[in-house]
Scaffold this active site. Structure first.
Site, PDB file in Angstrom:
ATOM      1  N   LYS A   1      -6.928   5.342 -24.690  1.00  0.00           N
ATOM      2  CA  LYS A   1      -7.957   4.360 -23.934  1.00  0.00           C
ATOM      3  C   LYS A   1      -6.936   2.539 -23.966  1.00  0.00           C
ATOM      4  O   LYS A   1      -6.659   2.752 -23.243  1.00  0.00           O
ATOM      5  CB  LYS A   1      -8.870   3.997 -24.391  1.00  0.00           C
ATOM      6  CG  LYS A   1     -10.172   5.374 -24.202  1.00  0.00           C
ATOM      7  CD  LYS A   1     -11.606   4.205 -24.567  1.00  0.00           C
ATOM      8  CE  LYS A   1     -12.954   5.685 -24.144  1.00  0.00           C
ATOM      9  NZ  LYS A   1     -14.099   5.409 -24.548  1.00  0.00           N
TER      10      LYS A   1
ATOM     11  N   ARG B   1     -11.066   4.216 -15.030  1.00  0.00           N
ATOM     12  CA  ARG B   1     -11.124   3.815 -15.473  1.00  0.00           C
ATOM     13  C   ARG B   1     -10.299   2.600 -15.122  1.00  0.00           C
ATOM     14  O   ARG B   1     -10.922   1.433 -14.820  1.00  0.00           O
ATOM     15  CB  ARG B   1     -10.286   3.634 -16.517  1.00  0.00           C
ATOM     16  CG  ARG B   1      -9.778   2.642 -17.806  1.00  0.00           C
ATOM     17  CD  ARG B   1     -10.018   2.666 -19.159  1.00  0.00           C
ATOM     18  NE  ARG B   1     -10.976   3.512 -19.974  1.00  0.00           N
ATOM     19  CZ  ARG B   1     -10.958   5.365 -20.313  1.00  0.00           C
ATOM     20  NH1 ARG B   1      -9.439   6.038 -20.399  1.00  0.00           N
ATOM     21  NH2 ARG B   1     -12.067   5.412 -21.228  1.00  0.00           N
TER      22      ARG B   1
ATOM     23  N   ASP C   1     -17.322   2.555 -21.753  1.00  0.00           N
ATOM     24  CA  ASP C   1     -17.832   3.503 -22.200  1.00  0.00           C
ATOM     25  C   ASP C   1     -18.018   4.366 -21.264  1.00  0.00           C
ATOM     26  O   ASP C   1     -18.226   4.062 -19.912  1.00  0.00           O
ATOM     27  CB  ASP C   1     -20.047   3.316 -22.521  1.00  0.00           C
ATOM     28  CG  ASP C   1     -20.752   4.278 -23.329  1.00  0.00           C
ATOM     29  OD1 ASP C   1     -19.650   4.884 -24.436  1.00  0.00           O
ATOM     30  OD2 ASP C   1     -21.014   4.963 -22.709  1.00  0.00           O
TER      31      ASP C   1
ATOM     32  N   LYS D   1      -6.986   5.799 -29.121  1.00  0.00           N
ATOM     33  CA  LYS D   1      -5.147   4.852 -28.557  1.00  0.00           C
ATOM     34  C   LYS D   1      -4.970   5.514 -27.141  1.00  0.00           C
ATOM     35  O   LYS D   1      -4.174   4.537 -26.564  1.00  0.00           O
ATOM     36  CB  LYS D   1      -4.456   6.243 -28.904  1.00  0.00           C
ATOM     37  CG  LYS D   1      -4.086   5.647 -30.893  1.00  0.00           C
ATOM     38  CD  LYS D   1      -3.007   6.099 -31.605  1.00  0.00           C
ATOM     39  CE  LYS D   1      -3.227   5.859 -32.963  1.00  0.00           C
ATOM     40  NZ  LYS D   1      -2.389   6.852 -33.908  1.00  0.00           N
TER      41      LYS D   1
END
Length: 203
Positions: free
Chosen positions: A13, A188, A76, A11
């Site tokens: 991410k 990210r 990943d 959740k």
């Protein structure tokens, strides 16, 4: 509207990715939204390989279910500590044994770095993002951010190793950053910024 399928059940991410990609005219959905319950074995030897393995597996499932005009996005990510020769690396989420046990993972990391001085506690978060569309086209991008592992956790936001990851430019750990701050500098975020540049050929 093209469907962007996030190949994760994490959740945190999902929230980060949705916020960063909100500028695109995409119908962003998760595996749960599509009633896909699958645990893809990520048996690659790098972040890039694992991201592609996961994205490819989900794309195959979507095609078998009759979906078209979609993009699967899979990431990943993990932590690499210089002093530990790159550990925990691709095993970041299951460093202490059980997948996703953040507290146990952090305890193990602190134990491995016990009495190690600050100047030797350099680390980096890495995020590899794979994107595959229904035609089989694929791209992989990577983002990294440098930091230092503290000797005790600070902050209550974020997840994973965020409470231990000290980001010098902000003088805070990732767990002390607001979502807006983190989404500007995280591994990210950096990978997704690169992905934006590549996405035009997919959307």
């Amino acid at each position: 509207m093209k469907k962007l399928v996030l190949a994760t059940n994490n959740k945190n991410k999902v929230k980060e990715i949705k916020e960063i990609l909100s500028v695109f005219n995409l119908n962003i959905v998760t595996l749960k939204d599509l009633n896909i319950d699958v645990d893809v074995e990520e048996n690659g030897t790098s972040f890039d390989e694992n991201a592609l393995i996961k994205a490819s597996a989900i794309a195959d499932i979507l095609i078998s279910k009759g979906y078209n005009d979609f993009i699967v996005l899979s990431d990943d990510s993990g932590l690499e500590v210089d002093y530990l020769g790159g550990e925990p690396g691709i095993y970041s989420a299951r460093y202490a044994g059980n997948h996703g046990d953040d507290e146990a993972n952090n305890i193990k990391l602190l134990d491995k770095l016990k009495n190690v001085p600050k100047e030797k506690r350099k680390a980096k978060f890495i995020c590899s993002i794979a994107m595959i569309n229904n035609l089989g086209g694929n791209k992989v991008v990577k983002g990294e951010v440098q930091g230092i592992i503290l000797d005790e956790p600070l902050g209550s936001s974020g997840f994973g190793y965020d409470p231990l990851f000290y980001y010098e430019p902000f003088n805070k750990t990732f767990a002390q950053l607001s979502p807006e701050e983190k989404n500007k500098v995280s591994h990210r975020a950096k990978a997704l910024i690169k992905l934006k540049e590549e996405m035009t050929s997919f959307v």
